[in-house]
Scaffold this motif. Structure first.
Motif, mmCIF file in Angstrom:
data_model
loop_
_atom_site.group_PDB
_atom_site.id
_atom_site.type_symbol
_atom_site.label_atom_id
_atom_site.label_comp_id
_atom_site.label_asym_id
_atom_site.label_seq_id
_atom_site.Cartn_x
_atom_site.Cartn_y
_atom_site.Cartn_z
ATOM 1 N N PRO A 92 0.768 -1.369 0.161
ATOM 2 C CA PRO A 92 -0.084 0.043 -0.044
ATOM 3 C C PRO A 92 0.796 1.394 -0.043
ATOM 4 N N ILE A 93 2.044 1.190 0.340
ATOM 5 C CA ILE A 93 2.904 2.235 0.310
ATOM 6 C C ILE A 93 3.014 3.171 -0.962
ATOM 7 N N TYR A 94 2.917 2.162 -2.050
ATOM 8 C CA TYR A 94 3.119 2.810 -3.537
ATOM 9 C C TYR A 94 1.801 3.834 -3.730
ATOM 10 N N MET A 95 0.830 3.437 -3.267
ATOM 11 C CA MET A 95 -0.361 4.483 -3.650
ATOM 12 C C MET A 95 -0.525 5.438 -2.720
ATOM 13 N N GLN A 96 -0.017 5.294 -1.449
ATOM 14 C CA GLN A 96 0.142 6.236 -0.368
ATOM 15 C C GLN A 96 0.995 7.336 -0.829
ATOM 16 N N GLU A 97 2.340 7.001 -1.301
ATOM 17 C CA GLU A 97 3.269 7.871 -1.761
ATOM 18 C C GLU A 97 2.906 8.576 -3.041
ATOM 19 N N ALA A 98 2.194 7.769 -3.913
ATOM 20 C CA ALA A 98 1.659 8.415 -5.255
ATOM 21 C C ALA A 98 0.714 9.724 -4.792
ATOM 22 N N LYS A 99 -0.174 9.514 -3.869
ATOM 23 C CA LYS A 99 -0.984 10.613 -3.515
ATOM 24 C C LYS A 99 -0.178 11.536 -2.755
ATOM 25 N N ARG A 100 0.755 11.247 -2.149
ATOM 26 C CA ARG A 100 1.616 12.291 -1.333
ATOM 27 C C ARG A 100 2.297 13.003 -2.396
ATOM 28 N N LEU A 101 2.942 12.251 -3.416
ATOM 29 C CA LEU A 101 3.677 13.353 -4.311
ATOM 30 C C LEU A 101 2.598 14.129 -5.095
ATOM 31 N N GLY A 102 1.459 13.628 -5.324
ATOM 32 C CA GLY A 102 0.535 14.788 -5.679
ATOM 33 C C GLY A 102 0.133 15.912 -4.945
ATOM 34 N N GLU A 103 0.136 15.927 -3.664
ATOM 35 C CA GLU A 103 -0.092 16.817 -2.766
ATOM 36 C C GLU A 103 1.298 17.801 -2.688
ATOM 37 N N VAL A 104 2.177 17.124 -2.722
ATOM 38 C CA VAL A 104 3.596 18.063 -2.658
ATOM 39 C C VAL A 104 3.666 18.615 -3.854
ATOM 40 N N LEU A 105 3.434 18.245 -5.183
ATOM 41 C CA LEU A 105 3.277 18.962 -6.415
ATOM 42 C C LEU A 105 2.555 20.127 -6.144
ATOM 43 N N VAL A 106 1.181 19.952 -5.594
ATOM 44 C CA VAL A 106 0.406 21.230 -5.755
ATOM 45 C C VAL A 106 0.949 22.165 -4.478
ATOM 46 N N GLU A 107 1.361 21.767 -3.443
ATOM 47 C CA GLU A 107 2.036 22.596 -2.212
ATOM 48 C C GLU A 107 3.350 23.513 -2.848
ATOM 49 N N ASN A 108 3.849 23.135 -3.888
ATOM 50 C CA ASN A 108 5.184 23.794 -4.538
ATOM 51 C C ASN A 108 4.565 24.720 -5.825
ATOM 52 N N GLY A 109 3.331 24.528 -6.199
ATOM 53 C CA GLY A 109 2.897 25.430 -7.251
ATOM 54 C C GLY A 109 3.321 24.725 -8.469
ATOM 55 N N LEU A 110 3.380 23.400 -8.479
ATOM 56 C CA LEU A 110 3.797 22.636 -9.810
ATOM 57 C C LEU A 110 2.492 21.934 -10.484
ATOM 58 N N ASP A 111 2.254 21.945 -11.707
ATOM 59 C CA ASP A 111 1.339 21.213 -12.511
ATOM 60 C C ASP A 111 2.114 19.602 -12.836
ATOM 61 N N LEU A 112 1.034 18.765 -12.941
ATOM 62 C CA LEU A 112 1.239 17.494 -13.469
ATOM 63 C C LEU A 112 0.966 17.133 -14.824
ATOM 64 N N CYS A 170 -1.175 3.606 -9.754
ATOM 65 C CA CYS A 170 -0.561 4.772 -9.019
ATOM 66 C C CYS A 170 -0.658 5.954 -9.913
ATOM 67 N N MET A 171 -0.870 5.898 -11.220
ATOM 68 C CA MET A 171 -1.353 7.054 -12.222
ATOM 69 C C MET A 171 -2.524 7.708 -11.660
ATOM 70 N N GLY A 172 -3.365 6.815 -11.551
ATOM 71 C CA GLY A 172 -4.769 7.624 -11.198
ATOM 72 C C GLY A 172 -4.655 8.450 -9.704
ATOM 73 N N ALA A 173 -3.761 7.603 -8.959
ATOM 74 C CA ALA A 173 -3.708 8.237 -7.544
ATOM 75 C C ALA A 173 -2.921 9.510 -7.416
ATOM 76 N N VAL A 174 -1.957 9.770 -8.119
ATOM 77 C CA VAL A 174 -1.306 10.845 -8.357
ATOM 78 C C VAL A 174 -2.042 12.061 -8.764
#
Length: 187
Positions: free
Chosen positions: A16-36, A45-49
């Motif tokens: 489950p760590i892979y999906m958790q970290e995919a979500k976390r990466l998505g959040e971190v991108l937005v926190e840093n003003g970055l688009d995906l 994982c694609m959908g999760a991020v």
């Protein structure tokens, strides 16, 4: 840096760590003003991020080949969804949008897409950072292989130095933002 391409699995992986970290990466991108920009699917994982970026109010650009549109279930809730004729067009469009590249855990497709942009960096086609997010030590064997390639004379040590390598999404994004891309390609 404005937009980051993320390559990752259309599967969830066994831990489950892979999906958790995919979500976390998505959040971190937005926190840093970055688009995906990513592969355009709703699954794994694609959908999760992508979902995490959208839930946090960020912009998501999906790029999916026509052939995979129904297999990986194209995500129709994105800011933009581009359907390409093939993988070559997909990779080209993602690279055009991206100011940096991250590979999360994934399969052969993830590696193939990331290695192409990494090779382009080695050849001097771009000066964008290429990163490996080493969740659960997923990419540690790959780093050992790169060391072996260097030891056997098939890769220059400077090429490995081009890789931004980190276990934590926050630290990884900070390194991408600080990346200078000022290396000089030497033959």
């Amino acid at each position: 840096m404005k937009t980051v391409a993320v390559y990752c699995g259309s599967s969830t992986g066994v831990d489950p760590i892979y999906m958790q970290e995919a979500k976390r990466l998505g959040e971190v991108l937005v926190e840093n003003g970055l688009d995906l920009v990513y592969g355009g699917a709703t699954v794994g994982c694609m959908g999760a991020v992508a979902d995490a970026v959208m839930e946090a109010g960020g912009k998501v650009i999906g790029v999916i080949p026509e052939k995979l549109r129904n297999v990986e279930i194209a995500h129709h809730e994105l800011t933009e969804l581009h359907v390409t004729k093939d993988m070559h067009e997909r990779k080209s469009l993602m690279a055009e949008y991206a100011d940096g590249f991250i590979a999360m855990p994934g399969g052969a497709g993830t590696l193939e897409e990331w290695f192409e942009v990494f090779t382009w960096a080695q050849l001097g086609y771009h000066l964008k950072p290429c990163a490996l997010l080493n969740i659960n030590d997923y990419y540690s064997p790959l780093l050992a292989l790169l060391d072996h390639m260097i030891e056997q004379g098939f890769m220059k040590p400077a090429y490995k130095d081009l890789i931004v390598f980190e276990h934590d999404p926050v630290l990884l994004i900070n390194q991408l933002k600080d990346y200078k891309g000022d290396y000089i390609h030497k033959w």
